[in-house]
Design an enzyme around this catalytic site. Structure first.
Site, short mmCIF file in Angstrom:
data_model
loop_
_atom_site.label_atom_id
_atom_site.label_comp_id
_atom_site.label_asym_id
_atom_site.label_seq_id
_atom_site.Cartn_x
_atom_site.Cartn_y
_atom_site.Cartn_z
N ASP A 144 1.49 60.63 -13.11
CA ASP A 144 2.49 61.48 -12.31
C ASP A 144 1.95 63.09 -12.42
O ASP A 144 1.35 63.37 -13.43
CB ASP A 144 3.81 61.42 -13.01
CG ASP A 144 4.54 60.11 -12.69
OD1 ASP A 144 4.37 59.42 -11.69
OD2 ASP A 144 5.09 59.58 -13.64
N ASP A 178 5.61 57.60 -5.60
CA ASP A 178 7.18 57.83 -5.83
C ASP A 178 7.77 58.20 -4.49
O ASP A 178 8.88 58.23 -4.04
CB ASP A 178 7.42 58.72 -7.06
CG ASP A 178 6.93 57.90 -8.34
OD1 ASP A 178 6.91 56.48 -8.44
OD2 ASP A 178 6.81 58.62 -9.20
#
Length: 203
Positions: A144, A178
């Site tokens: 991430d 995401d």
């Protein structure tokens, strides 16, 4: 919308997602970041579990999660194929394609990154290290990097439970995959009637 166009969407999302992840993984050590604006940073973190950093406890928690993701992606893939076959609305096909692409992008991390990269703690990881990766097949960590701390400060004392505590909005760190999933779900919610039109009942 044709299956070829939906596959093109999936490929484009996967390319952007994986290129960004490989760049971050091979350019930053864990916790490193770059401040782009006050409200946006590139911050390298790794997610060992589900969304929001949640984890499944136990020795086989990570393995169970990855296997579940693999099963889920098969179901989403069938949903996409079936929707195209039934000539479903464009918004539905696009939404499913985005959800599939995002899920598949994070699956690549979970399945392969443990083999492809070494550890990122206090060092920049190497792609295909000679001494092996940081994990095994199906035990990779999701990369991430997108962080949007839109507001930081202390909450008013009169608020129950959280009053007086330091708070960051928006705190989670996420990635392109995401975003793709969230966009797909958002399309289904915002254009629900177009995505799932009700069939008129013949008199």
């Amino acid at each position: 919308m044709s299956l070829k166009k939906s596959i093109l969407i999936i490929i484009l999302v996967l390319l952007v997602d994986q290129i960004s992840k490989v760049y971050i993984k091979t350019s930053f050590s864990l916790g490193d970041g770059v401040k782009v604006f006050d409200w946006f940073q590139i911050l390298f973190v790794e997610n060992e579990g589900m969304a929001w950093g949640a984890k499944i406890p136990g020795e086989y928690g990570k393995l169970f999660l990855t296997v579940f993701r693999l099963i889920a992606i098969v179901g989403i893939g069938y949903w996409l194929w079936d929707s195209v076959r039934k000539k479903a609305s464009r918004v539905l096909v696009v939404a499913i394609a985005l959800i599939f692409a995002g899920a598949f992008g994070n699956i690549i991390d979970s399945v392969f990154y443990g083999l492809l990269f070494n550890d990122s703690h206090h060092q920049v990881a190497t792609f295909l290290p000679a001494d092996g990766g940081y994990g095994t097949l199906l035990h990779g960590k999701v990369v991430d990097m997108l962080y949007f701390p839109l507001w930081k400060g202390y909450l008013p004392e009169w608020l129950p439970f959280w009053g007086g505590k330091f708070f960051t909005f928006f705190d989670p760190v996420f990635n392109i995959a995401d975003m793709s999933i969230s966009t797909g779900v958002g399309l289904l919610i915002a254009f629900n009637k177009r995505a799932f039109p009700k069939k008129e009942i013949e008199a």
